[in-house]
Design an enzyme around this catalytic site. Structure first.
Site, short mmCIF file in Angstrom:
data_model
loop_
_atom_site.label_atom_id
_atom_site.label_comp_id
_atom_site.label_asym_id
_atom_site.label_seq_id
_atom_site.Cartn_x
_atom_site.Cartn_y
_atom_site.Cartn_z
N CYS A 1 40.66 41.14 42.85
CA CYS A 1 40.54 42.03 41.68
C CYS A 1 40.20 41.28 40.40
CB CYS A 1 41.83 42.82 41.48
SG CYS A 1 43.29 41.81 41.15
N GLU B 1 48.01 34.63 42.35
CA GLU B 1 47.38 34.16 41.11
C GLU B 1 47.65 32.70 40.82
OE1 GLU B 1 47.53 37.39 37.84
OE2 GLU B 1 49.39 37.66 38.99
N ASP C 1 43.39 34.01 36.85
CA ASP C 1 44.52 33.09 36.69
C ASP C 1 44.55 32.04 37.80
OD1 ASP C 1 45.70 33.78 34.30
OD2 ASP C 1 46.95 35.35 35.17
N HIS D 1 37.94 37.93 26.19
CA HIS D 1 37.88 39.38 26.01
C HIS D 1 36.50 39.82 25.55
CE1 HIS D 1 42.00 40.30 26.84
NE2 HIS D 1 42.46 39.45 25.94
#
Length: 582
Positions: free
Chosen positions: A516, A445, A469, A203
């Site tokens: 994405c 994913e 992922d 993050h």
């Protein structure tokens, strides 16, 4: 305080880590320490225990208010900060931390600071014993919260940045940084940061990229190698930190820094340009968002729509789930903000690194492989149905597309489509308007989905590759675990094979495919993905113009030939060299 290193002033050296946010920063090192948690222990009288309990409660209230302000006043990278703030908010109410600290005060008659730190150490030991790597790393969140509370108890002010000296800004040096720290540093004109730990998709790294703060992480011992006040050069593109550079090196990097700033300003000129390659191939570039207000960033760079709206951020950090009306208003606001442009909204992708309050009762031993994303939604049909109803109601206000996360089997698609039909039937019975032909897609994913993509394409209207992922599951590497983050490799031959296979299947069957994940927003991958046949990218809005520039300079015909040859290679080093030559 961190241990300083004795060395002559003139000695210059370089440290190498993971480049997670491009750019060059030059400034003085400012070391952030957790030494504040080394608090004094003292015994209080029986009558004074009530005062200590009150002090603790006041600190909890103050930190809660501080987190609320951070949650609601930060616009840049707000979604990434929201995740951290919501988690800290949850910990503020965690009885294993707070109630146990109160019990220490009552039974041991100790000061509130010492009670908090003692219970923190108990929890950290428990985290260290957990097998799951992601959960082990969550101990950092506990430490950061306790540090906030202790600061308040000791009467320390919030973060006060050092002033610029000699025209140099400040480089923050730390063992680790929370996303909220990063936001504070941006407001304080911090030029860059370097940390001992961290990975490319953490993050903190994502926040740094979205705020355009140069950053290098995973340096292992930088906090104990660099002295406070050292002049540093942070090369966030190459992953290099130069300590005490001489004048020649400084001048070289000042020139490069100026060139980068000039290039950024030039990028704004292509904001309104259509993304079309040299051989006239149209490429769509969309934005990833987490909250309705993020749609403004998509509009500012004139993106082609929203490729991923992560709806889980509407659900996290609250005691009650958002009801149908609240969700409807959120989805409608985004659709109305982008008239005439497609908005892809992903259904709730919860689990692993994103938890709802109360999810801990599920007892997952390994959240990344447990009841998450579409599995969780199908296990909670009423919640899933509520979200589908809200999405359908909003569909009449724009070009909505619904996307299902973490698909693994055809059965999951069949069940999800059945739930969607049920939602439509309910709305028809209630005479509620909605767009009947909303496209439904799925995320690729996990390897099972990539290998079954032909079957999925028969059932779905579009596909989107979530590279974060997909890489993690293909290589069995927890992308949040600093111990193995260096093994997280988007260019691993197996990863490229799965991505290429998915894109090519989409082209063959006529089913649109987008990417994405973080790969889409990294300009180092733009030509590779174009050569694979990708024509639909989705990324953080801050990355769109740089990727668009690369697309405008590319020739897809030439790239297809080169990537075709590249895909026949199976040795990682040769694959990497071939990609870099693109």
């Amino acid at each position: 305080m961190p241990q300083t290193v004795a060395r002559p002033e003139s000695v210059s050296f370089a440290l190498h880590g993971l480049p997670v946010s491009h750019g060059i920063a030059i400034g003085y090192a400012h070391l952030i320490s957790h030494a504040l948690l080394e608090v004094h222990h003292y015994v209080v009288s029986p009558k004074a225990t009530a005062k200590e309990l009150t002090r603790l409660d006041d600190a909890i209230a103050a930190v809660g208010a501080e987190l609320d302000v951070l949650r609601h006043t930060q616009s840049a990278a707000a979604s990434e900060v929201a995740v951290f703030v919501d988690l800290q908010r949850m910990l503020l109410q965690d009885p294993l931390l707070i109630e146990e600290a109160r019990e220490h005060i009552r039974t041991r008659r100790c000061n509130a600071e010492w009670a908090l730190v003692q219970q923190m150490e108990v929890l950290v030991e428990q985290f260290d014993a957990i097998e799951d790597a992601y959960l082990r790393e969550r101990k950092a969140d506990v430490v950061q919260l306790v540090e906030r509370l202790v600061k308040n108890l000791l009467g320390h002010p919030g973060y006060v940045p050092p002033k610029q000296r000699d025209g140099f800004a400040t480089i923050v040096v730390a063992h680790d940084l929370s996303p909220s720290d990063t936001i504070h540093f941006k407001d304080a004109k911090i030029a860059g940061f370097v940390t001992d730990i961290g990975g490319a998709t953490s993050h903190t790294a994502i926040v740094a990229r979205s705020l355009a703060i140069p950053a290098v992480v995973g340096l292992q011992h930088v906090r104990h190698t660099v002295n406070d006040g050292d002049v540093l050069i942070v090369d966030g593109t190459r992953g290099v930190v130069i300590v005490a550079p001489d004048e020649r090196v400084l001048e070289e990097y000042r020139i490069r820094q100026g060139q980068l700033e000039l290039e950024r300003s030039k990028l704004k000129r292509i904001t309104g340009a259509t993304a079309r390659t040299l051989d006239t191939e149209r490429v769509f570039i969309k934005g990833n968002i987490e909250l309705p207000r993020d749609a403004q960033g998509v509009r500012e760079v004139e993106a082609d729509g929203v490729g991923l709206f992560r709806t889980e951020f509407l659900f996290m950090g609250r005691d009650e789930l958002p009801d149908e009306d609240e969700q409807f208003e959120a989805y409608r606001s985004v659709l109305k903000a982008l008239p005439g442009k497609p908005v892809t909204i992903r259904t709730l992708d919860i689990g692993a690194d994103k938890a709802l309050r109360g999810m801990e009762v599920l007892g997952d031993q390994n959240p990344a492989l447990g009841l998450r994303a579409i599995r969780y939604c199908l296990a909670e049909p009423r919640m899933f149905l509520t979200q589908l109803r809200a999405l359908l109601r909003a569909s009449q206000f724009g070009q909505l597309q619904i996307m299902l996360p973490m698909l693994a089997t055809l059965d999951e698609i069949t069940q999800s489509l059945a739930m969607l039909e049920r939602a439509k039937a309910e709305l028809r019975a209630e005479k509620v308007k909605f767009a009947d032909g909303v496209p439904v897609g799925g995320m690729i994913e996990i390897p099972a989905a990539a290998l079954s993509v032909g079957l999925f394409a028969r059932k779905l209207d579009f596909l989107s590759i979530g590279t974060n992922d997909l890489i993690q599951y293909t290589l069995a590497i927890d992308r949040t675990d600093a111990a193995v983050s260096h093994l997280y490799d988007p260019w691993h031959p197996a990863v490229l094979l799965l991505i290429h296979r998915t894109i090519q299947t989409g082209l063959r069957t006529g089913v649109p495919v987008s990417v994405c994940g973080e790969m889409a927003g990294d300009v180092a991958n733009t030509r590779l993905l174009l050569g694979m046949g990708l024509r639909d990218f989705s990324m953080h809005p801050a990355q769109i113009l740089e990727v668009k520039q690369e697309i405008l300079r590319a020739h897809t015909g030439e790239l297809a030939v080169k990537v075709g040859k590249l895909m026949k290679l199976d040795e990682p080093d040769k694959v990497r060299e071939a990609i870099q030559r693109l």
